[in-house]
Design a protein around this motif. Structure first.
Motif, PDB file in Angstrom:
ATOM      1  N   GLN A  93       0.868  -1.251  -0.302  1.00 46.53           N
ATOM      2  CA  GLN A  93       0.075   0.072  -0.063  1.00 46.53           C
ATOM      3  C   GLN A  93       0.789   1.504  -0.140  1.00 46.53           C
ATOM      4  OE1 GLN A  93      -2.069   0.864   3.875  1.00 46.53           O
ATOM      5  NE2 GLN A  93      -0.855  -0.609   4.783  1.00 46.53           N
ATOM      6  N   SER A 144       5.709   6.754   0.978  1.00 42.58           N
ATOM      7  CA  SER A 144       4.224   7.238   1.614  1.00 42.58           C
ATOM      8  C   SER A 144       3.206   6.363   1.248  1.00 42.58           C
ATOM      9  CB  SER A 144       4.050   8.683   1.158  1.00 42.58           C
ATOM     10  OG  SER A 144       4.120   8.677  -0.458  1.00 42.58           O
ATOM     11  N   ALA A 145       2.253   6.355   2.143  1.00 39.24           N
ATOM     12  CA  ALA A 145       0.875   5.521   1.807  1.00 39.24           C
ATOM     13  C   ALA A 145       0.048   6.394   0.597  1.00 39.24           C
ATOM     14  CB  ALA A 145       0.225   5.317   3.185  1.00 39.24           C
ATOM     15  N   VAL A 146      -0.591   5.547  -0.031  1.00 41.98           N
ATOM     16  CA  VAL A 146      -1.544   5.899  -1.105  1.00 41.98           C
ATOM     17  C   VAL A 146      -2.928   5.772  -0.793  1.00 41.98           C
ATOM     18  CG1 VAL A 146      -2.117   5.677  -3.628  1.00 41.98           C
ATOM     19  CG2 VAL A 146       0.519   5.517  -2.911  1.00 41.98           C
ATOM     20  N   THR A 147      -3.670   6.939  -1.112  1.00 42.75           N
ATOM     21  CA  THR A 147      -5.201   6.769  -1.103  1.00 42.75           C
ATOM     22  C   THR A 147      -5.673   7.590  -2.364  1.00 42.75           C
ATOM     23  OG1 THR A 147      -5.090   9.001   0.020  1.00 42.75           O
ATOM     24  CG2 THR A 147      -4.685   7.052   1.512  1.00 42.75           C
ATOM     25  N   GLU A 148      -7.033   7.106  -2.551  1.00 42.43           N
ATOM     26  CA  GLU A 148      -7.657   7.845  -3.470  1.00 42.43           C
ATOM     27  C   GLU A 148      -7.706   9.285  -3.563  1.00 42.43           C
ATOM     28  OE1 GLU A 148      -8.703   6.318  -6.030  1.00 42.43           O
ATOM     29  OE2 GLU A 148      -8.385   4.259  -5.571  1.00 42.43           O
ATOM     30  N   ALA A 149      -7.767   9.902  -2.561  1.00 41.75           N
ATOM     31  CA  ALA A 149      -7.770  11.249  -2.340  1.00 41.75           C
ATOM     32  C   ALA A 149      -6.246  11.886  -2.753  1.00 41.75           C
ATOM     33  CB  ALA A 149      -8.111  11.702  -0.948  1.00 41.75           C
ATOM     34  N   LYS A 150      -5.358  11.235  -2.350  1.00 40.47           N
ATOM     35  CA  LYS A 150      -4.128  11.662  -2.753  1.00 40.47           C
ATOM     36  C   LYS A 150      -3.639  11.685  -4.307  1.00 40.47           C
ATOM     37  CE  LYS A 150      -1.337  10.831   1.512  1.00 40.47           C
ATOM     38  NZ  LYS A 150      -0.268  10.151   1.948  1.00 40.47           N
TER      39      LYS A 150
END
Length: 380
Positions: free
Chosen positions: A103, A134-140
Motif C-alpha cells: 500500500q 508514503s501511503a497511497v489513497t484515492e484522495a491523494k
C-alpha cells in the motif's frame, strides 16, 4: 545420472571384505552404482544419496568397509539452512510484511516523460504527499492529478497505483493556435510609438507602417464590411511592431552590506518510510545559512531494486556579513544590467536601436537614468 548428482549424490570408497560380492548384491537389489573405478583392495563409486543407507547395510553383511569421500548436489548445500529455525521465522514474518507494504509507494514510474518533465512532476507529487515511502489513497491520487493539470504543463494526467508501483502518464499541453489567441473586443496599443511593421492573422488591421499611435489606440479590429455593407466579425489576432522610447532609473550603492559564503556546510538527512519521517542526527546549522534540499530514492547495491522509502538531504551553506565596495564603473555596469533585465521583462521581443544614459554620484549612491529606443510588439 547427472540429475542425481545435481540434487544429492555420494562418492564413496569400498575396501576389505568381499567387494565383488557387494557389487553383485547391489545390482540384484536395484541399487544403481555409477562411476565405479578400481582401487587397491576395493573400488570407488557413486550412488544417489537416498540409496546409500541400503548399500551400507549390504556392505556390513559382506564385511566391506565403506567411507564417504564426497557429498555432491544442491541438497547438501541447502540442508544446513533448512535446520535453522530463524530462517523460517524470518520468512513467516517477511511475507505478511511484504503484502502490507504494497500500500506504500516503492517506485514512481515517470519513464514516459522527458527528463525535465519528470523532475517537475516528482516535485509536484511530493507536495501532494506522493513519494516513495508514503501511503497511497484515492484522495491523494486525485489531488496529484489535479496538481499536475493545475501546473499548466500538462493537458492530461493520470496516476495509476498497484502493488507499490505508481505509474505517471501525462500529455504535454500544446500552445493555442494564433487564431485562437485572438480577442473578440479588438487589440489596442500598450504604449505610444511609430508603427514599423504589421502582421495580421485575423480581424482587420487599423494602422499602417509609419503611422503614429497613442497608448490605448485600436490596432486590430474585429469587424470588416463587405462591398454590400455586410459586417463580418472575426477574432483580432496579429502583431504590430512599433518604435518607441523606454525610460528607466536605477540606484546602486557604492558600499553595500551583503552576505558572503564562508565555505562551511552541514548536512541533515531525513528518511521517509511507511508514511513516517525520521530525522537522523546532524550538526547544528551555520548562522545565516542558505538551505538547499535534494530528494532521492535509495536502491539495493547489487540488485538495483528500489526500496519503499525516500531520502531528503538538506545542505546548509554558511554565510557571514561583509561590506562590498564597488567602483563607479562597476556600479554603472550593475545598473545597466538591471535596466536591461527590466526592459526584457516588460518587452521580451524588444530590439534595441539606440541608448542614452546618464550617471551621477551623490552620498555614496550612483543614480543611473537610461532611455532606450526600441522596436517591439505593442499589441496589448
Amino acid at each position: 545420472m547427472e540429475p542425481v548428482r545435481l540434487w544429492a549424490a555420494v562418492e564413496f570408497t569400498a575396501r576389505s571384505g568381499s567387494t565383488e560380492a557387494l557389487l553383485t548384491a547391489a545390482a540384484r537389489a536395484g541399487l544403481h552404482l555409477y562411476g565405479v573405478t578400481a582401487l587397491p583392495g576395493g573400488f570407488c563409486g557413486h550412488c544417489a544419496a537416498r540409496q546409500y543407507p541400503r548399500l551400507a547395510a549390504l556392505a556390513h553383511r559382506y564385511r566391506v568397509r565403506l567411507r564417504v569421500r564426497k557429498k555432491q548436489g544442491l541438497y547438501f548445500r541447502v540442508r544446513p539452512l533448512l535446520r535453522r529455525a530463524g530462517l523460517w521465522a524470518g520468512l513467516a514474518v517477511f511475507l505478511p510484511l511484504l503484502l502490507w507494504t504494497q500500500q506504500f509507494i516503492w517506485f514512481a514510474d515517470v519513464s514516459t516523460l522527458t527528463a525535465g518533465q519528470a523532475a517537475r512532476t516528482s516535485a509536484i507529487l511530493r507536495e501532494a504527499g506522493l513519494q516513495p515511502g508514503s501511503a497511497v489513497t484515492e484522495a491523494k491520487l486525485a489531488a496529484g492529478e489535479y496538481a499536475l493539470l493545475h501546473s499548466g504543463e500538462f493537458s492530461w494526467a493520470s496516476l495509476n497505483f498497484a502493488k507499490g508501483r505508481l505509474e505517471v502518464e501525462a500529455a504535454a499541453a500544446k500552445p493555442k493556435p494564433d487564431i485562437a489567441a485572438g480577442t473578440l473586443h479588438g487589440i489596442r496599443a500598450r504604449c505610444s510609438g511609430t508603427v514599423v511593421r504589421t502582421n495580421l492573422v485575423s480581424g482587420t488591421m487599423l494602422v499602417v507602417p509609419g503611422q503614429q499611435v497613442e497608448a490605448g489606440q485600436g490596432l486590430i479590429g474585429t469587424a470588416r464590411s463587405e462591398r454590400d455593407g455586410t459586417l463580418i466579425f472575426a477574432p483580432a489576432a496579429g502583431t504590430v511592431l512599433a518604435q518607441f522610447e523606454w525610460n528607466d532609473t536605477r540606484t546602486v550603492l557604492l558600499e553595500e552590506n551583503i552576505f558572503q559564503y564562508t565555505g562551511g556546510c552541514t548536512h541533515s538527512i531525513e528518511l521517509l518510510v511507511f508514511g513516517q519521517a525520521f530525522a537522523l542526527p546532524a550538526a547544528s546549522a551555520p548562522k545565516n545559512a542558505v538551505l538547499t534540499a535534494r530528494h532521492y530514492q535509495p536502491e539495493l547495491p547489487l540488485l538495483g531494486l528500489a526500496l519503499p522509502c525516500s531520502i531528503r538531504e538538506t545542505c546548509r551553506y554558511g554565510q557571514q556579513p561583509e561590506t562590498l565596495c564597488r567602483t563607479e564603473e562597476q556600479a554603472a555596469a550593475l545598473a545597466r544590467l538591471q535596466s536591461l533585465q527590466a526592459l526584457y521583462a516588460a518587452w521580451p521581443d524588444a530590439e534595441r536601436i539606440a541608448r542614452k544614459e546618464d550617471c551621477t554620484v551623490n552620498d555614496g549612491r550612483l543614480n543611473y537614468t537610461v532611455t532606450y529606443t526600441v522596436v517591439a510588439d505593442i499589441c496589448g
